[in-house]
Design a protein around this motif. Structure first.
Motif, PDB file in Angstrom:
ATOM      1  N   VAL A  47      -4.209   0.246  10.869  1.00  0.00           N
ATOM      2  CA  VAL A  47      -3.072  -0.632  11.131  1.00  0.00           C
ATOM      3  C   VAL A  47      -2.101  -0.595   9.953  1.00  0.00           C
ATOM      4  CG1 VAL A  47      -2.341  -3.011  11.577  1.00  0.00           C
ATOM      5  CG2 VAL A  47      -4.440  -2.143  12.609  1.00  0.00           C
ATOM      6  N   MET A  48      -2.651  -0.715   8.744  1.00  0.00           N
ATOM      7  CA  MET A  48      -1.810  -0.686   7.543  1.00  0.00           C
ATOM      8  C   MET A  48      -1.106   0.656   7.376  1.00  0.00           C
ATOM      9  SD  MET A  48      -3.898  -2.812   4.630  1.00  0.00           S
ATOM     10  CE  MET A  48      -5.489  -2.016   4.911  1.00  0.00           C
ATOM     11  N   ALA A  49      -1.819   1.751   7.660  1.00  0.00           N
ATOM     12  CA  ALA A  49      -1.215   3.081   7.536  1.00  0.00           C
ATOM     13  C   ALA A  49      -0.049   3.239   8.503  1.00  0.00           C
ATOM     14  CB  ALA A  49      -2.266   4.157   7.786  1.00  0.00           C
ATOM     15  N   GLY A  50      -0.251   2.800   9.747  1.00  0.00           N
ATOM     16  CA  GLY A  50       0.816   2.881  10.740  1.00  0.00           C
ATOM     17  C   GLY A  50       2.017   2.037  10.350  1.00  0.00           C
ATOM     18  N   PHE A  51       1.746   0.878   9.766  1.00  0.00           N
ATOM     19  CA  PHE A  51       2.816  -0.022   9.333  1.00  0.00           C
ATOM     20  C   PHE A  51       3.649   0.626   8.231  1.00  0.00           C
ATOM     21  CE2 PHE A  51       4.484  -3.375   6.577  1.00  0.00           C
ATOM     22  CZ  PHE A  51       5.113  -4.213   7.493  1.00  0.00           C
ATOM     23  N   LYS A  52       2.992   1.146   7.209  1.00  0.00           N
ATOM     24  CA  LYS A  52       3.703   1.732   6.077  1.00  0.00           C
ATOM     25  C   LYS A  52       4.489   2.975   6.489  1.00  0.00           C
ATOM     26  CE  LYS A  52       0.780   0.119   2.256  1.00  0.00           C
ATOM     27  NZ  LYS A  52      -0.007   0.553   1.073  1.00  0.00           N
ATOM     28  N   GLU A  53       3.896   3.796   7.346  1.00  0.00           N
ATOM     29  CA  GLU A  53       4.583   5.014   7.783  1.00  0.00           C
ATOM     30  C   GLU A  53       5.858   4.680   8.557  1.00  0.00           C
ATOM     31  OE1 GLU A  53       1.757   7.322   9.980  1.00  0.00           O
ATOM     32  OE2 GLU A  53       0.410   7.583   8.256  1.00  0.00           O
ATOM     33  N   GLN A  54       5.760   3.689   9.440  1.00  0.00           N
ATOM     34  CA  GLN A  54       6.930   3.317  10.228  1.00  0.00           C
ATOM     35  C   GLN A  54       7.977   2.613   9.366  1.00  0.00           C
ATOM     36  OE1 GLN A  54       7.574   4.391  13.026  1.00  0.00           O
ATOM     37  NE2 GLN A  54       8.852   3.006  14.233  1.00  0.00           N
ATOM     38  N   MET A  55       7.529   1.821   8.398  1.00  0.00           N
ATOM     39  CA  MET A  55       8.482   1.177   7.490  1.00  0.00           C
ATOM     40  C   MET A  55       9.255   2.237   6.711  1.00  0.00           C
ATOM     41  SD  MET A  55       8.541  -2.082   7.863  1.00  0.00           S
ATOM     42  CE  MET A  55       9.197  -2.798   6.354  1.00  0.00           C
ATOM     43  N   ALA A  56       8.575   3.306   6.311  1.00  0.00           N
ATOM     44  CA  ALA A  56       9.247   4.395   5.595  1.00  0.00           C
ATOM     45  C   ALA A  56      10.308   5.040   6.482  1.00  0.00           C
ATOM     46  CB  ALA A  56       8.225   5.427   5.125  1.00  0.00           C
ATOM     47  N   ARG A  57      10.007   5.178   7.770  1.00  0.00           N
ATOM     48  CA  ARG A  57      10.987   5.751   8.705  1.00  0.00           C
ATOM     49  C   ARG A  57      12.211   4.845   8.813  1.00  0.00           C
ATOM     50  NH1 ARG A  57       6.135   6.283  11.901  1.00  0.00           N
ATOM     51  NH2 ARG A  57       5.266   8.377  11.659  1.00  0.00           N
ATOM     52  N   HIS A  58      12.004   3.555   8.626  1.00  0.00           N
ATOM     53  CA  HIS A  58      13.122   2.605   8.673  1.00  0.00           C
ATOM     54  C   HIS A  58      13.869   2.545   7.344  1.00  0.00           C
ATOM     55  CE1 HIS A  58      12.542   1.015  12.655  1.00  0.00           C
ATOM     56  NE2 HIS A  58      11.307   0.614  12.415  1.00  0.00           N
ATOM     57  N   HIS A  60      12.323   1.853   4.291  1.00  0.00           N
ATOM     58  CA  HIS A  60      11.608   1.050   3.303  1.00  0.00           C
ATOM     59  C   HIS A  60      10.464   1.908   2.742  1.00  0.00           C
ATOM     60  CE1 HIS A  60      13.859  -2.344   4.921  1.00  0.00           C
ATOM     61  NE2 HIS A  60      13.470  -1.971   6.123  1.00  0.00           N
ATOM     62  N   VAL A  61      10.769   2.650   1.693  1.00  0.00           N
ATOM     63  CA  VAL A  61       9.849   3.657   1.183  1.00  0.00           C
ATOM     64  C   VAL A  61       9.049   3.114   0.001  1.00  0.00           C
ATOM     65  CG1 VAL A  61       9.638   5.985   0.249  1.00  0.00           C
ATOM     66  CG2 VAL A  61      11.451   5.460   1.912  1.00  0.00           C
ATOM     67  N   GLU A  62       7.732   3.157   0.137  1.00  0.00           N
ATOM     68  CA  GLU A  62       6.860   2.669  -0.926  1.00  0.00           C
ATOM     69  C   GLU A  62       7.066   3.496  -2.195  1.00  0.00           C
ATOM     70  OE1 GLU A  62       2.163   1.473  -1.657  1.00  0.00           O
ATOM     71  OE2 GLU A  62       2.698   2.760   0.053  1.00  0.00           O
ATOM     72  N   GLY A  63       7.225   2.802  -3.319  1.00  0.00           N
ATOM     73  CA  GLY A  63       7.426   3.484  -4.582  1.00  0.00           C
ATOM     74  C   GLY A  63       8.872   3.802  -4.887  1.00  0.00           C
ATOM     75  N   ALA A  64       9.748   3.690  -3.877  1.00  0.00           N
ATOM     76  CA  ALA A  64      11.172   3.950  -4.080  1.00  0.00           C
ATOM     77  C   ALA A  64      11.952   2.637  -4.077  1.00  0.00           C
ATOM     78  CB  ALA A  64      11.698   4.893  -3.010  1.00  0.00           C
ATOM     79  N   ASN A  65      11.988   1.990  -2.912  1.00  0.00           N
ATOM     80  CA  ASN A  65      12.688   0.706  -2.824  1.00  0.00           C
ATOM     81  C   ASN A  65      11.810  -0.409  -2.266  1.00  0.00           C
ATOM     82  OD1 ASN A  65      12.490   1.468  -0.172  1.00  0.00           O
ATOM     83  ND2 ASN A  65      14.685   1.679   0.181  1.00  0.00           N
ATOM     84  N   THR A  66      10.532  -0.101  -2.068  1.00  0.00           N
ATOM     85  CA  THR A  66       9.618  -1.077  -1.487  1.00  0.00           C
ATOM     86  C   THR A  66       8.277  -1.045  -2.213  1.00  0.00           C
ATOM     87  OG1 THR A  66      10.628  -0.777   0.693  1.00  0.00           O
ATOM     88  CG2 THR A  66       8.449  -1.807   0.640  1.00  0.00           C
ATOM     89  N   ARG A  67       7.747  -2.199  -2.493  1.00  0.00           N
ATOM     90  CA  ARG A  67       6.399  -2.263  -3.057  1.00  0.00           C
ATOM     91  C   ARG A  67       5.533  -3.148  -2.179  1.00  0.00           C
ATOM     92  NH1 ARG A  67       5.025  -6.512  -7.651  1.00  0.00           N
ATOM     93  NH2 ARG A  67       6.422  -8.230  -7.122  1.00  0.00           N
ATOM     94  N   TYR A  68       4.256  -2.801  -2.106  1.00  0.00           N
ATOM     95  CA  TYR A  68       3.299  -3.542  -1.290  1.00  0.00           C
ATOM     96  C   TYR A  68       2.286  -4.250  -2.186  1.00  0.00           C
ATOM     97  CZ  TYR A  68       5.008  -1.123   2.879  1.00  0.00           C
ATOM     98  OH  TYR A  68       5.795  -0.661   3.899  1.00  0.00           O
ATOM     99  N   LEU A  69       1.999  -5.477  -1.828  1.00  0.00           N
ATOM    100  CA  LEU A  69       0.928  -6.236  -2.473  1.00  0.00           C
ATOM    101  C   LEU A  69      -0.165  -6.430  -1.440  1.00  0.00           C
ATOM    102  CD1 LEU A  69       3.007  -9.018  -4.268  1.00  0.00           C
ATOM    103  CD2 LEU A  69       2.176  -6.859  -5.228  1.00  0.00           C
TER     104      LEU A  69
END
Length: 313
Positions: A47-58, A60-69
């Motif tokens: 679930v988390m993997a699918g969430f992060k991948e789709q957020m990147a498509r929108h 919101h890229v982890e490590g660039a402009n988005t961080r996850y806690l």
């Protein structure tokens, strides 16, 4: 004259920079997204993997402009308030809550009502008290459901286990998702002409003994029950002893040899759908205006173990 032209260029550049600066800040500003999870589990990780991948498509890229806690309760309800306190202290832009019990706890555990909440892996958010209807969210919550089409699930089950005239499932009567799912399966079983046995389990320790009630059924269908999923090896061991094929709602069980087949909603799709909701919220749409996303036909996946299907009865 040359001096005036150069001066004009400098002024123009300054104006363009002043105009672009707030816009660039809006696009590239860091977004903090908190993830509250029930506990470490391969299914929940999907679930988390699918969430992060789709957020990147929108964008919101982890490590660039988005961080996850991230934080989880290690499958211990008593630890959930502490988990939310830790996440909320970082003032996240939104909080993703995975599973029904975690989502329900968030309502009282997250004191800052300005922080939007996005649920995922919740079968019936209306009965869970998260949203007023399927068509709109609440003042705090919107999200993605994993509600399955059990007519399709059983139609596939009859194709994979053609000699089956009955099936069974294990469920936790204390979990809303399980109760809703079991009732839907009972109704679908009647339409499919299959006898249905619902086996209630209150604790993981109940499973080895209660699972003996699967004896004689054509197959056992494993739902996304948090309790049952946490004790899959025990369920699979009893099923193999009784020669009852395991038909799963989760792909990893087939890959690890604990189930003969899988047909269900992709958990990565559930996460991706939650990301679509989160993206709307981050763009300014109130949660109350967002309908719960249900799985589409394209969200279903099928996995069959040729090796194990022959070893389960």
């Amino acid at each position: 004259m040359p001096y005036s032209l150069a001066a004009a260029r400098i002024v123009l550049r300054a104006l363009l920079f002043a105009f672009a600066l707030p816009f660039a800040h809006a696009v590239h500003a860091d977004t903090t997204i908190a993830i509250a999870n029930l506990g470490p589990h391969p299914a929940l990780a999907q679930v988390m993997a699918g969430f992060k991948e789709q957020m990147a498509r929108h964008g919101h890229v982890e490590g660039a402009n988005t961080r996850y806690l991230y934080s989880d309760a290690n499958f211990t309800p008593a630890l959930m308030p502490q988990m939310f306190s830790q996440l909320a202290s970082a003032a996240p832009s939104l909080i993703l809550t995975i599973t029904t019990s975690v989502s329900q706890t968030a309502i009282s555990a997250v004191n800052d009502r300005k922080v939007p909440l996005v649920f995922a892996l919740v079968t019936d958010p209306v009965k869970a008290g998260l949203v007023p209807s399927w068509d709109r969210g609440s003042a705090r919550f919107a999200g993605s459901s994993d509600l399955q089409d059990f007519d399709a699930v059983l139609a596939m089950g009859k194709r994979m286990f053609p000699h089956a005239t009955s099936f069974s499932t294990l469920f936790n009567p204390g979990e809303v998702n399980d109760v809703v799912t079991t009732q839907l399966m009972k109704e679908a079983a009647a339409r499919a002409g299959l006898a249905f046995t619902a086996i209630s389990v209150d604790t993981v320790g109940d499973i080895p003994q209660r699972a003996q009630l699967m004896r004689g059924t054509g197959f056992v269908y494993i739902t996304g029950s948090n309790l049952v999923q946490s004790a899959i090896p025990a369920v699979a061991a009893v099923a193999k002893q009784l020669k009852v094929p395991v038909y799963s709602s989760e792909t990893e069980l087939v890959k690890t040899g604990l189930a003969a087949a899988n047909f269900a909603v992709s958990l990565k799709s559930v996460g991706a759908n939650a990301a679509d909701v989160a993206n709307q919220i981050l763009k300014g749409t109130p949660t109350s205006q967002i309908a719960t996303i249900r799985p589409a036909l394209a969200d279903y996946i099928t996995t069959i173990s040729r090796k194990n299907s022959g070893n389960w009865g």
